[in-house]
Design a protein around this motif. Structure first.
Motif, PDB file in Angstrom:
ATOM      1  N   THR A 226     -16.714   7.703  -4.611  1.00 44.60           N
ATOM      2  CA  THR A 226     -18.281   7.484  -4.864  1.00 44.60           C
ATOM      3  C   THR A 226     -18.879   6.865  -3.852  1.00 44.60           C
ATOM      4  N   PHE A 227     -18.474   5.501  -3.632  1.00 50.32           N
ATOM      5  CA  PHE A 227     -19.317   4.787  -2.574  1.00 50.32           C
ATOM      6  C   PHE A 227     -18.740   4.159  -1.209  1.00 50.32           C
ATOM      7  N   LYS A 228     -17.882   4.847  -0.758  1.00 54.88           N
ATOM      8  CA  LYS A 228     -17.469   4.353   0.369  1.00 54.88           C
ATOM      9  C   LYS A 228     -18.246   4.819   1.722  1.00 54.88           C
ATOM     10  N   GLY A 229     -19.082   5.807   1.519  1.00 56.72           N
ATOM     11  CA  GLY A 229     -19.968   6.148   2.662  1.00 56.72           C
ATOM     12  C   GLY A 229     -21.324   5.255   2.735  1.00 56.72           C
ATOM     13  N   THR A 230     -21.534   4.430   1.554  1.00 54.74           N
ATOM     14  CA  THR A 230     -22.606   3.726   1.585  1.00 54.74           C
ATOM     15  C   THR A 230     -22.606   2.122   1.374  1.00 54.74           C
ATOM     16  N   ASP A 231     -21.342   1.667   0.569  1.00 55.26           N
ATOM     17  CA  ASP A 231     -20.999   0.375   0.535  1.00 55.26           C
ATOM     18  C   ASP A 231     -19.521   0.130   0.766  1.00 55.26           C
ATOM     19  N   VAL A 232     -19.463  -1.177   0.574  1.00 57.23           N
ATOM     20  CA  VAL A 232     -18.104  -1.754   0.644  1.00 57.23           C
ATOM     21  C   VAL A 232     -17.242  -1.719  -0.573  1.00 57.23           C
ATOM     22  N   ILE A 233     -16.087  -1.201  -0.488  1.00 53.41           N
ATOM     23  CA  ILE A 233     -15.109  -1.345  -1.727  1.00 53.41           C
ATOM     24  C   ILE A 233     -14.090  -2.324  -1.329  1.00 53.41           C
ATOM     25  N   PHE A 234     -14.017  -3.430  -2.394  1.00 55.74           N
ATOM     26  CA  PHE A 234     -12.866  -4.289  -2.309  1.00 55.74           C
ATOM     27  C   PHE A 234     -11.727  -3.865  -3.126  1.00 55.74           C
ATOM     28  N   ASP A 235     -10.715  -3.185  -2.287  1.00 57.89           N
ATOM     29  CA  ASP A 235      -9.390  -2.485  -3.117  1.00 57.89           C
ATOM     30  C   ASP A 235      -8.560  -3.604  -3.661  1.00 57.89           C
ATOM     31  N   LEU A 236      -8.906  -4.163  -4.631  1.00 62.48           N
ATOM     32  CA  LEU A 236      -8.095  -5.230  -5.257  1.00 62.48           C
ATOM     33  C   LEU A 236      -6.601  -4.544  -5.663  1.00 62.48           C
ATOM     34  N   GLN A 237      -6.703  -3.372  -6.151  1.00 62.77           N
ATOM     35  CA  GLN A 237      -5.511  -2.853  -6.604  1.00 62.77           C
ATOM     36  C   GLN A 237      -4.557  -2.538  -5.624  1.00 62.77           C
ATOM     37  N   GLU A 238      -5.024  -2.100  -4.222  1.00 64.89           N
ATOM     38  CA  GLU A 238      -3.999  -1.961  -3.382  1.00 64.89           C
ATOM     39  C   GLU A 238      -3.295  -3.284  -3.148  1.00 64.89           C
ATOM     40  N   ILE A 239      -4.104  -4.159  -2.896  1.00 71.05           N
ATOM     41  CA  ILE A 239      -3.387  -5.479  -2.370  1.00 71.05           C
ATOM     42  C   ILE A 239      -2.348  -6.260  -3.702  1.00 71.05           C
ATOM     43  N   GLU A 240      -2.907  -6.060  -4.905  1.00 70.91           N
ATOM     44  CA  GLU A 240      -2.334  -6.545  -6.181  1.00 70.91           C
ATOM     45  C   GLU A 240      -0.956  -5.767  -6.120  1.00 70.91           C
ATOM     46  N   SER A 241      -0.748  -4.239  -5.944  1.00 71.33           N
ATOM     47  CA  SER A 241       0.511  -3.608  -5.868  1.00 71.33           C
ATOM     48  C   SER A 241       1.370  -3.367  -4.703  1.00 71.33           C
ATOM     49  N   ASN A 242       0.541  -3.998  -3.545  1.00 68.19           N
ATOM     50  CA  ASN A 242       1.176  -3.776  -2.218  1.00 68.19           C
ATOM     51  C   ASN A 242       1.130  -2.366  -2.018  1.00 68.19           C
ATOM     52  N   ASN A 243      -0.075  -1.802  -1.949  1.00 71.57           N
ATOM     53  CA  ASN A 243      -0.181  -0.390  -1.828  1.00 71.57           C
ATOM     54  C   ASN A 243       0.634   0.609  -2.545  1.00 71.57           C
ATOM     55  N   GLY A 244       0.944   0.144  -4.000  1.00 69.92           N
ATOM     56  CA  GLY A 244       1.666   1.064  -4.875  1.00 69.92           C
ATOM     57  C   GLY A 244       3.001   0.873  -4.705  1.00 69.92           C
ATOM     58  N   THR A 245       3.881  -0.249  -3.838  1.00 71.51           N
ATOM     59  CA  THR A 245       5.100  -0.493  -3.747  1.00 71.51           C
ATOM     60  C   THR A 245       5.589  -0.883  -5.070  1.00 71.51           C
ATOM     61  N   CYS A 246       4.747  -1.797  -5.854  1.00 73.68           N
ATOM     62  CA  CYS A 246       4.944  -2.184  -7.287  1.00 73.68           C
ATOM     63  C   CYS A 246       4.483  -0.961  -8.251  1.00 73.68           C
ATOM     64  N   GLN A 247       5.441  -0.297  -8.650  1.00 78.74           N
ATOM     65  CA  GLN A 247       4.980   0.862  -9.633  1.00 78.74           C
ATOM     66  C   GLN A 247       6.232   1.012 -10.542  1.00 78.74           C
ATOM     67  N   GLN A 248       5.808   2.023 -11.721  1.00 80.02           N
ATOM     68  CA  GLN A 248       6.691   2.461 -12.529  1.00 80.02           C
ATOM     69  C   GLN A 248       6.253   3.780 -13.110  1.00 80.02           C
ATOM     70  N   ASN A 249       6.908   4.918 -12.862  1.00 82.41           N
ATOM     71  CA  ASN A 249       6.384   6.136 -13.326  1.00 82.41           C
ATOM     72  C   ASN A 249       5.206   6.498 -12.712  1.00 82.41           C
ATOM     73  N   ASN A 250       4.984   6.177 -11.360  1.00 81.78           N
ATOM     74  CA  ASN A 250       3.937   6.554 -10.710  1.00 81.78           C
ATOM     75  C   ASN A 250       2.812   5.862 -11.059  1.00 81.78           C
ATOM     76  N   VAL A 251       2.832   4.731 -11.815  1.00 78.42           N
ATOM     77  CA  VAL A 251       1.578   4.011 -12.087  1.00 78.42           C
ATOM     78  C   VAL A 251       1.805   2.623 -11.619  1.00 78.42           C
ATOM     79  N   TRP A 252       0.641   2.298 -10.873  1.00 76.96           N
ATOM     80  CA  TRP A 252       0.839   0.931 -10.052  1.00 76.96           C
ATOM     81  C   TRP A 252       0.561  -0.130 -11.041  1.00 76.96           C
ATOM     82  N   ARG A 253       1.143  -1.227 -10.785  1.00 80.79           N
ATOM     83  CA  ARG A 253       1.194  -2.468 -11.307  1.00 80.79           C
ATOM     84  C   ARG A 253       0.966  -3.828 -10.232  1.00 80.79           C
ATOM     85  N   ILE A 254       0.743  -4.696 -10.750  1.00 76.27           N
ATOM     86  CA  ILE A 254       0.606  -6.067 -10.023  1.00 76.27           C
ATOM     87  C   ILE A 254       2.022  -6.589  -9.630  1.00 76.27           C
TER      88      ILE A 254
END
Length: 301
Positions: A226-254
């Motif tokens: 929704t906002f990437k074309g106008t604003d900045v998004i700090f993707d905390l989820q990507e960093i917390e989960s190491n871009n989905g490296t930490c997950q279970q059943n396709n659900v990311w976690r810290i």
């Protein structure tokens, strides 16, 4: 020869006076015209020292893992620009971990409480202090942020709103998106020059549906779409989960290495006692907060 000396003297006097007027601009001058050179909302076209600290056009987009390295590579004078931008960061406990991390990197957020002004550069506060709002009440958090941004509309330059990990669940994610979009649209209409840093909702360690990580991921992806074309998004989820490296059943976690465990406790939130929590450790917070600082920099550079 005399004529040349006179001209140089004349230019010197007026040149010095011109610099003095910009450097010595008063608070009253900024109240009447916040875009005047030397004021918080001065354009980059002012040039010189003022132009370096003033906001530029900004660079919309997503800041994730790569933002950590990007911050490290910035020159010190570029990093320091964000200290002069009136920024309001409201959050709850995970935000405290990020604030502590930013402080350890040399970029402390001044405390922001009820009735305060966004006139001191980086300001940070928790919703329970600013509005008496606990986690699990995202709509009241939105209301409180909007009220404070509105009260500071002539001062505030960058808005950073962050949900807590208990705010977004399966049963409210759609309404959260609707209310958040209306909130952003209202502030943008009220203050067209206001910059936004959106933060993807933080994850917890548990991936059970009851804890809502899947819903948080959906809202995070919606923010980016929704906002990437106008604003900045700090993707905390990507960093917390190491871009989905930490997950279970396709659900990311810290990831464990990012949590406030016994090996890396949080200065303000100790050690998590439940997998339904997602606080950040002190060392991890220092690293992760660099991407938050980079997000603020991108919003105003």
């Amino acid at each position: 020869m005399k004529k040349t000396i006179f001209i140089l003297f004349f230019l010197g006097i007026f040149g010095i006076e011109g610099c003095k007027k910009e450097a010595d601009i008063s608070t009253d001058d900024c109240s009447s015209d916040p875009t005047a050179c030397g004021c918080p909302q001065a354009p980059a076209s002012c040039g010189g020292t003022t132009g370096n600290t003033a906001l530029g056009k900004g660079q919309p987009g997503v800041v994730g893992l790569a933002g950590i390295d990007a911050w490290d590579k910035l020159a010190s004078n570029e990093k320091n620009r964000i200290k002069n931008w009136n920024t309001l960061f409201l959050h709850q406990s995970v935000g405290q971990d990020l604030e502590e991390g930013a402080k350890s990197n040399g970029f402390a957020f001044d405390y922001y409480g009820p009735g305060d002004k966004t006139d001191k550069g980086l300001r940070g506060g928790i919703f329970v202090d600013v509005g008496g709002i606990a986690n699990g009440n995202p709509y009241e958090k939105i209301r409180v942020f909007r009220e404070n941004a509105t009260r500071n509309k002539d001062l505030l330059q960058i808005a950073v709103f962050k949900f807590g990990y208990a705010d977004v669940m399966d049963d409210n994610s759609e309404k959260v998106k609707t209310e958040y979009k209306a909130f952003v649209d209202a502030l943008r209409a009220q203050s067209p020059n206001l910059r936004f840093v959106h933060v993807t909702p933080p994850l917890v360690y548990s991936t059970t549906s009851f804890e809502g990580n899947a819903a948080k991921m959906k809202v995070g992806q919606w923010m980016k779409d929704t906002f990437k074309g106008t604003d900045v998004i700090f993707d905390l989820q990507e960093i917390e989960s190491n871009n989905g490296t930490c997950q279970q059943n396709n659900v990311w976690r810290i990831c464990t290495e990012n949590r406030n465990t016994a090996s890396d406790p949080s200065d303000v939130n100790g050690i998590d006692s439940s997998d339904g929590q997602g606080h950040i450790g002190k060392k991890a917070g220092q690293r992760i907060s660099k991407a938050l600082l980079m997000s603020i920099y991108n919003a105003g550079k």
